[in-house]
Design a protein around this motif. Sequence first.
Motif, PDB file in Angstrom:
ATOM      1  N   TYR A   1       0.841  -1.199   0.000  1.00 18.38           N
ATOM      2  CA  TYR A   1       0.000   0.000   0.000  1.00 18.38           C
ATOM      3  C   TYR A   1       0.877   1.251   0.000  1.00 18.38           C
ATOM      4  CZ  TYR A   1      -3.910  -3.064   1.159  1.00 18.38           C
ATOM      5  OH  TYR A   1      -4.875  -4.036   1.130  1.00 18.38           O
ATOM      6  N   GLN A   2       1.846   1.281  -0.866  1.00 15.11           N
ATOM      7  CA  GLN A   2       2.809   2.378  -0.914  1.00 15.11           C
ATOM      8  C   GLN A   2       2.115   3.729  -1.110  1.00 15.11           C
ATOM      9  OE1 GLN A   2       5.525   2.117  -4.170  1.00 15.11           O
ATOM     10  NE2 GLN A   2       6.736   3.890  -3.539  1.00 15.11           N
ATOM     11  N   ASN A   3       2.481   4.687  -0.220  1.00 14.41           N
ATOM     12  CA  ASN A   3       2.002   6.075  -0.259  1.00 14.41           C
ATOM     13  C   ASN A   3       0.501   6.211  -0.024  1.00 14.41           C
ATOM     14  OD1 ASN A   3       4.613   7.005  -0.817  1.00 14.41           O
ATOM     15  ND2 ASN A   3       4.308   6.766  -3.029  1.00 14.41           N
ATOM     16  N   ARG A   4      -0.149   5.126   0.453  1.00 13.82           N
ATOM     17  CA  ARG A   4      -1.543   5.219   0.845  1.00 13.82           C
ATOM     18  C   ARG A   4      -1.643   5.246   2.365  1.00 13.82           C
ATOM     19  NH1 ARG A   4      -4.399   0.742  -2.911  1.00 13.82           N
ATOM     20  NH2 ARG A   4      -2.297  -0.161  -2.988  1.00 13.82           N
ATOM     21  N   TRP A   5      -2.867   5.378   2.887  1.00 14.92           N
ATOM     22  CA  TRP A   5      -3.015   5.634   4.320  1.00 14.92           C
ATOM     23  C   TRP A   5      -2.447   4.520   5.208  1.00 14.92           C
ATOM     24  CZ3 TRP A   5      -5.833   2.440   7.427  1.00 14.92           C
ATOM     25  CH2 TRP A   5      -6.768   1.600   6.820  1.00 14.92           C
ATOM     26  N   PRO A   6      -2.559   3.210   4.861  1.00 19.91           N
ATOM     27  CA  PRO A   6      -1.900   2.217   5.743  1.00 19.91           C
ATOM     28  C   PRO A   6      -0.390   2.409   5.795  1.00 19.91           C
ATOM     29  CG  PRO A   6      -3.485   1.148   4.287  1.00 19.91           C
ATOM     30  CD  PRO A   6      -3.292   2.536   3.771  1.00 19.91           C
ATOM     31  N   ASP A   7       0.199   2.735   4.662  1.00 20.79           N
ATOM     32  CA  ASP A   7       1.647   2.954   4.616  1.00 20.79           C
ATOM     33  C   ASP A   7       2.041   4.165   5.453  1.00 20.79           C
ATOM     34  OD1 ASP A   7       4.332   2.875   3.855  1.00 20.79           O
ATOM     35  OD2 ASP A   7       3.960   4.106   2.094  1.00 20.79           O
ATOM     36  N   ARG A   8       1.308   5.253   5.339  1.00 26.74           N
ATOM     37  CA  ARG A   8       1.672   6.472   6.065  1.00 26.74           C
ATOM     38  C   ARG A   8       1.517   6.287   7.579  1.00 26.74           C
ATOM     39  NH1 ARG A   8      -1.174   8.932   1.652  1.00 26.74           N
ATOM     40  NH2 ARG A   8      -3.036   9.105   2.959  1.00 26.74           N
ATOM     41  N   ILE A   9       0.430   5.626   8.005  1.00 24.55           N
ATOM     42  CA  ILE A   9       0.190   5.457   9.443  1.00 24.55           C
ATOM     43  C   ILE A   9       1.231   4.529  10.067  1.00 24.55           C
ATOM     44  CG2 ILE A   9      -1.423   4.516  11.142  1.00 24.55           C
ATOM     45  CD1 ILE A   9      -3.704   5.495   9.391  1.00 24.55           C
ATOM     46  N   ILE A  10       1.462   3.375   9.444  1.00 27.00           N
ATOM     47  CA  ILE A  10       2.412   2.406  10.008  1.00 27.00           C
ATOM     48  C   ILE A  10       3.825   2.969   9.983  1.00 27.00           C
ATOM     49  CG2 ILE A  10       3.367   0.084   9.747  1.00 27.00           C
ATOM     50  CD1 ILE A  10       0.722  -0.783   8.532  1.00 27.00           C
ATOM     51  N   LYS A  11       4.148   3.731   8.943  1.00 21.08           N
ATOM     52  CA  LYS A  11       5.488   4.309   8.860  1.00 21.08           C
ATOM     53  C   LYS A  11       5.728   5.306   9.993  1.00 21.08           C
ATOM     54  CE  LYS A  11       6.311   6.013   4.914  1.00 21.08           C
ATOM     55  NZ  LYS A  11       6.686   6.665   3.637  1.00 21.08           N
ATOM     56  N   LYS A  12       4.735   6.117  10.315  1.00 21.33           N
ATOM     57  CA  LYS A  12       4.888   7.063  11.420  1.00 21.33           C
ATOM     58  C   LYS A  12       5.032   6.338  12.755  1.00 21.33           C
ATOM     59  CE  LYS A  12       2.412  10.876   9.203  1.00 21.33           C
ATOM     60  NZ  LYS A  12       1.195  11.758   9.219  1.00 21.33           N
ATOM     61  N   ILE A  13       4.284   5.247  12.930  1.00 22.21           N
ATOM     62  CA  ILE A  13       4.401   4.464  14.163  1.00 22.21           C
ATOM     63  C   ILE A  13       5.807   3.868  14.282  1.00 22.21           C
ATOM     64  CG2 ILE A  13       3.573   2.393  15.349  1.00 22.21           C
ATOM     65  CD1 ILE A  13       0.810   2.951  14.192  1.00 22.21           C
ATOM     66  N   CYS A  14       6.344   3.389  13.171  1.00 24.70           N
ATOM     67  CA  CYS A  14       7.696   2.814  13.188  1.00 24.70           C
ATOM     68  C   CYS A  14       8.739   3.868  13.528  1.00 24.70           C
ATOM     69  CB  CYS A  14       8.014   2.185  11.832  1.00 24.70           C
ATOM     70  SG  CYS A  14       7.086   0.679  11.464  1.00 24.70           S
ATOM     71  N   TYR A  15       8.592   5.051  12.982  1.00 23.63           N
ATOM     72  CA  TYR A  15       9.542   6.128  13.281  1.00 23.63           C
ATOM     73  C   TYR A  15       9.501   6.509  14.763  1.00 23.63           C
ATOM     74  CZ  TYR A  15      10.383   6.944   8.294  1.00 23.63           C
ATOM     75  OH  TYR A  15      10.751   6.806   6.987  1.00 23.63           O
ATOM     76  N   VAL A  16       8.310   6.541  15.325  1.00 27.28           N
ATOM     77  CA  VAL A  16       8.181   6.910  16.742  1.00 27.28           C
ATOM     78  C   VAL A  16       8.790   5.831  17.626  1.00 27.28           C
ATOM     79  CG1 VAL A  16       6.537   7.308  18.602  1.00 27.28           C
ATOM     80  CG2 VAL A  16       6.167   8.381  16.380  1.00 27.28           C
TER      81      VAL A  16
END
Length: 331
Positions: free
Chosen positions: A133-148
């Motif tokens: 789901y590149q650049n879609r909402w699942p990708d954006r949400i999970i990526k932010k969680i991983c960064y945190v």
Amino acid sequence: MKGTCRRIIRIFLTNSLKIISLLLAVSIVSFVLVSASPVDPVQQYILGLGTAVSPQQRAEIEAYWGVNEPPMERYLGWLSELLRGNLGESAIYRRPVADIIGERFINSLALMLCAWLLAGVIGFGLGCVMGMYQNRWPDRIIKKICYVLSSVPTFWLGLVFLLVFSVWLKWFPVGFSSPIGVLSSEVSIWQKLYHLILPAFTLSLMSFANIALHTRQKLVDVRNSEYVLFARARGEGEWTILRRHGLRNILLPAMTLQFASFAELFGGSVMAENVFSYPGLGSAVAAAGLNSDVPLLLGVTLFSALFVCIGNMIANLLYGVIDPRIQEAGR
């Protein structure tokens, strides 16, 4: 079959020589750093006794520990005993270091193994979801969680989980590896797992973010490759492409990070075990460092280095099973 066996033997011998040389270097560096510590091990040992010690008794303790000998003589003496299988005696536990490591390693291994499996499964699964789901909402949400999560200290996360799940919700025990007041022989496997869930989950969150982000990027590269474009032209769906072409290409880098996280997990277990009062190697090495227990510090350091090296060697042996191209290159 013969070629595979020869490759495994060659990798085993090569890695064994590397492990021996690395352990020798680790022993030298560790001994130098411990010897340069400003903490007086004899004074810490005397404080641990809890009784007054005369100057003559102190001199006898110094002679027993050999603190007045030149550093080279002390290192060679310790190394000769190590080659005989004697790691020395712990100053704070008054027991052989090998016995302490053997007992504590079982608890630490259970903790690290559960955290390791959770980190690998969660990280690889979330990485595949982000990549699909590149650049879609699942990708954006999970990526932010991983960064945190990748920037949060383990001890702080453990304290938050203790406060929420143990104090407020009372879902899990506050700490320890078994119920208080129960003999170890009477503790069931389910009670041990119940006490293991929260520290293992806390420790797994420390390394799953790197696996997830790396897997996502590798899957994005695979989906943008020419052979995947050809597969789409033949009418294959996205999840079919992932199963046929993506998994094998992204599994090897994920497994590399997974086995390389042994050192990170071992370092994180020191914090997690102290936060959750879990009786493992991490709590033992923390107590040894605070009390300047030189034999235990050196023993745990060498054992942890050996543990990480063996994990990397297992990863090298499994590479050829996952990616046949490595077998062809070896031939």
